[in-house]
Scaffold this motif. Structure first.
Motif, PDB file in Angstrom:
ATOM      1  N   PHE A   1       0.860  -1.028   0.021  1.00  0.00           N
ATOM      2  CA  PHE A   1      -0.257  -0.114  -0.085  1.00  0.00           C
ATOM      3  C   PHE A   1       0.967   1.285  -0.234  1.00  0.00           C
ATOM      4  O   PHE A   1       0.251   2.307  -0.906  1.00  0.00           O
ATOM      5  CB  PHE A   1      -0.991   0.110   1.093  1.00  0.00           C
ATOM      6  N   LEU A   2       2.259   1.391   0.517  1.00  0.00           N
ATOM      7  CA  LEU A   2       2.916   2.355   0.884  1.00  0.00           C
ATOM      8  C   LEU A   2       3.592   2.465  -0.182  1.00  0.00           C
ATOM      9  O   LEU A   2       5.012   3.317  -0.518  1.00  0.00           O
ATOM     10  CB  LEU A   2       3.940   2.381   2.623  1.00  0.00           C
TER      11      LEU A   2
ATOM     12  N   ILE B   1       6.414   5.133  -0.613  1.00  0.00           N
ATOM     13  CA  ILE B   1       7.757   5.873   0.396  1.00  0.00           C
ATOM     14  C   ILE B   1       8.862   5.411  -0.778  1.00  0.00           C
ATOM     15  O   ILE B   1      10.107   5.989   0.129  1.00  0.00           O
ATOM     16  CB  ILE B   1       7.787   4.994   1.218  1.00  0.00           C
ATOM     17  N   ASP B   2       9.383   4.013  -1.444  1.00  0.00           N
ATOM     18  CA  ASP B   2      10.277   3.800  -2.338  1.00  0.00           C
ATOM     19  C   ASP B   2      11.458   5.251  -2.987  1.00  0.00           C
ATOM     20  O   ASP B   2      11.958   5.513  -3.258  1.00  0.00           O
ATOM     21  CB  ASP B   2      10.622   2.586  -2.896  1.00  0.00           C
ATOM     22  N   ALA B   3      10.102   5.382  -3.581  1.00  0.00           N
ATOM     23  CA  ALA B   3      10.323   6.440  -4.670  1.00  0.00           C
ATOM     24  C   ALA B   3      10.689   8.218  -3.947  1.00  0.00           C
ATOM     25  O   ALA B   3      11.467   8.665  -4.371  1.00  0.00           O
ATOM     26  CB  ALA B   3       8.628   6.866  -5.661  1.00  0.00           C
ATOM     27  N   LEU B   4       9.640   8.369  -2.733  1.00  0.00           N
ATOM     28  CA  LEU B   4      10.559   9.358  -2.255  1.00  0.00           C
ATOM     29  C   LEU B   4      11.634   9.337  -1.609  1.00  0.00           C
ATOM     30  O   LEU B   4      12.922  10.339  -1.929  1.00  0.00           O
ATOM     31  CB  LEU B   4       9.005   9.657  -0.834  1.00  0.00           C
ATOM     32  N   GLY B   5      11.867   8.233  -1.484  1.00  0.00           N
ATOM     33  CA  GLY B   5      14.184   8.402  -0.844  1.00  0.00           C
ATOM     34  C   GLY B   5      14.043   8.349   0.419  1.00  0.00           C
ATOM     35  O   GLY B   5      15.683   8.384   1.321  1.00  0.00           O
ATOM     36  N   ALA B   6      12.894   8.870   1.124  1.00  0.00           N
ATOM     37  CA  ALA B   6      13.153   9.098   3.029  1.00  0.00           C
ATOM     38  C   ALA B   6      13.525   7.729   2.950  1.00  0.00           C
ATOM     39  O   ALA B   6      13.419   6.849   3.339  1.00  0.00           O
ATOM     40  CB  ALA B   6      12.140   9.705   3.770  1.00  0.00           C
TER      41      ALA B   6
ATOM     42  N   VAL C   1      12.209   1.097   7.397  1.00  0.00           N
ATOM     43  CA  VAL C   1      13.532   2.072   7.134  1.00  0.00           C
ATOM     44  C   VAL C   1      13.862   1.326   6.218  1.00  0.00           C
ATOM     45  O   VAL C   1      13.733   0.450   4.959  1.00  0.00           O
ATOM     46  CB  VAL C   1      14.434   0.607   8.315  1.00  0.00           C
ATOM     47  N   GLY C   2      14.771   2.512   5.007  1.00  0.00           N
ATOM     48  CA  GLY C   2      14.885   2.950   4.084  1.00  0.00           C
ATOM     49  C   GLY C   2      15.942   1.258   3.648  1.00  0.00           C
ATOM     50  O   GLY C   2      16.935   1.657   4.855  1.00  0.00           O
TER      51      GLY C   2
END
Length: 388
Positions: free
Chosen positions: A58-59, A186-191, A213-214
């Motif tokens: 979802f995220l 989230i992965d695309a955002l890169g945080a 956790v990235g």
């Protein structure tokens, strides 16, 4: 008829599937979540892992193992801050942050962590250039909310991530007010770290949250808040070093996580585009109606694309807490009021020390409820209760 407009604090009502999962889980899978245990234990483990996979999908998180379950969004933020920072580290944060960020950072000052807080602009957002100017050679972390829980203003997190990474700093995003109401890849955002609350817009029960956790974060760099049994690598005194087991010590809130998984599945099937658009329309209706009332001062961005589904305001002649009580007493409308756990944000927008009244529609809110809330505020605005 009661109207609930306090979803930014916690969502209500929950979808039927959430209530059904909570009611039925104890009867079907109430063991400790151990993959290799007996059938109840395996069923419980499968429910937790299914929730993890659903939330990751979802995220927009490719590896579900990077979704670490916590007791709340506050718990996730504490893990990120206290697990990553140490003596000599510098943190850049903002004047918009919730106490769940501000207070752990204050506690870390005792251990030699220093903090620079950048201001909020007149439009309710943080200027990335202010963040850039605040960075130091020893800046380890930049912390920013994705959207303010006071004004609803969405922050330029993509730009902040880019400039922080260019200077070698990690980024922690508090997504409590965005996850579940606007798209969040989230992965695309890169945080590097993203903290989530399960009981708000994700529609799960209280007692649930997560820290994503990235890939730039090595688990050896993020120290667990607790040590103890995890059900894996038992002979090792140091405990597991892998995600997510390193941070999920003890027995998780398996019932709550199963219900959170059901909520996320419901959101995914319903379609975030649909629920998000509905929230946008209702919020726009609120902004239009309240902004037309004499004596009402809005603290929420005028542009729909710049805000999430909450509207903060004051009414001349009313203390926010008194207005909220009157809305409940006289009109059966439940809202948020006060400083919203973000006193510095209220101070920055000129709403300190009393704070604001905050209305936040949810997935089941009707247009009629919005209109009734606007009419109720209009009625109360004509009858001020205080002179100061």
């Amino acid at each position: 008829m009661m109207s609930y407009l306090d979803n930014a604090t916690t969502s209500w009502p929950k979808p039927d599937v959430v209530r059904e999962t909570l009611a039925g889980f104890l009867a079907t899978a109430s063991g400790a979540p151990v993959r290799t245990g007996h059938r109840l234990a395996r069923a419980t483990w499968e429910a937790v892992e299914q929730a993890r996979q659903r939330l990751a999908a979802f995220l927009g998180v490719a590896d579900p193992r990077r979704v670490v379950f916590t007791a709340s969004g506050t718990d996730a933020l504490n893990l990120a801050l206290k697990g990553l920072l140490g003596p000599g580290d510098h943190v850049v944060t903002t004047a918009l942050e919730h106490d769940a960020v501000r207070r752990p950072l204050r506690a870390l000052e005792v251990f030699g962590v220093t903090t620079t807080r950048v201001p909020v602009g007149a439009d309710g957002t943080v200027d990335p250039d202010d963040v850039r100017r605040a960075l130091r050679p020893n800046t380890r972390l930049v912390v920013v909310c994705h959207a303010s829980n006071v004004t609803g203003a969405i922050q330029p997190v993509s730009e902040i991530v880019e400039l922080a990474h260019a200077r070698g700093a990690f980024v922690l995003i508090d997504a409590a007010q965005t996850a579940g109401v606007i798209p969040l890849a989230i992965d695309a955002l890169g945080a590097d770290l993203v903290a989530l609350s399960g009981h708000k817009w994700l529609l799960g029960p209280p007692g649930t949250g997560a820290l994503v956790v990235g890939p730039r974060i090595d688990p050896s760099e993020l120290v667990p808040l607790r040590d103890g049994a995890t059900g894996t690598e038992s002979p090792d005194d140091a405990g597991p070093r892998s995600l997510p087991e390193r941070y999920e010590t003890g027995t998780l809130d398996t019932i709550g996580l199963a219900a959170l998984g059901a909520a996320v599945d419901w959101l995914a099937r319903t379609g975030l585009a649909s629920t998000g658009e509905r929230a946008r329309v209702l919020t726009e209706r609120l902004v239009a109606g309240l902004s037309a009332l004499p004596g009402v001062r809005l603290f929420t961005p005028a542009q729909a694309a710049s805000r999430v589904a909450l509207v903060s305001f004051q009414v001349e002649g009313w203390r926010p807490l008194d207005l909220a009580r009157a809305l409940e007493r006289d009109f059966a409308i439940l809202v948020g009021a006060g400083l919203h756990g973000a006193s510095e944000a209220c101070r920055s927008i000129g709403a300190y020390p009393c704070g604001t009244v905050r209305l936040s529609p949810g997935w089941s809110t009707s247009e009629e409820e919005i209109d009734r809330a606007i009419a109720a505020v209009a009625t109360l605005a004509r009858a001020p209760q205080c002179k100061d």
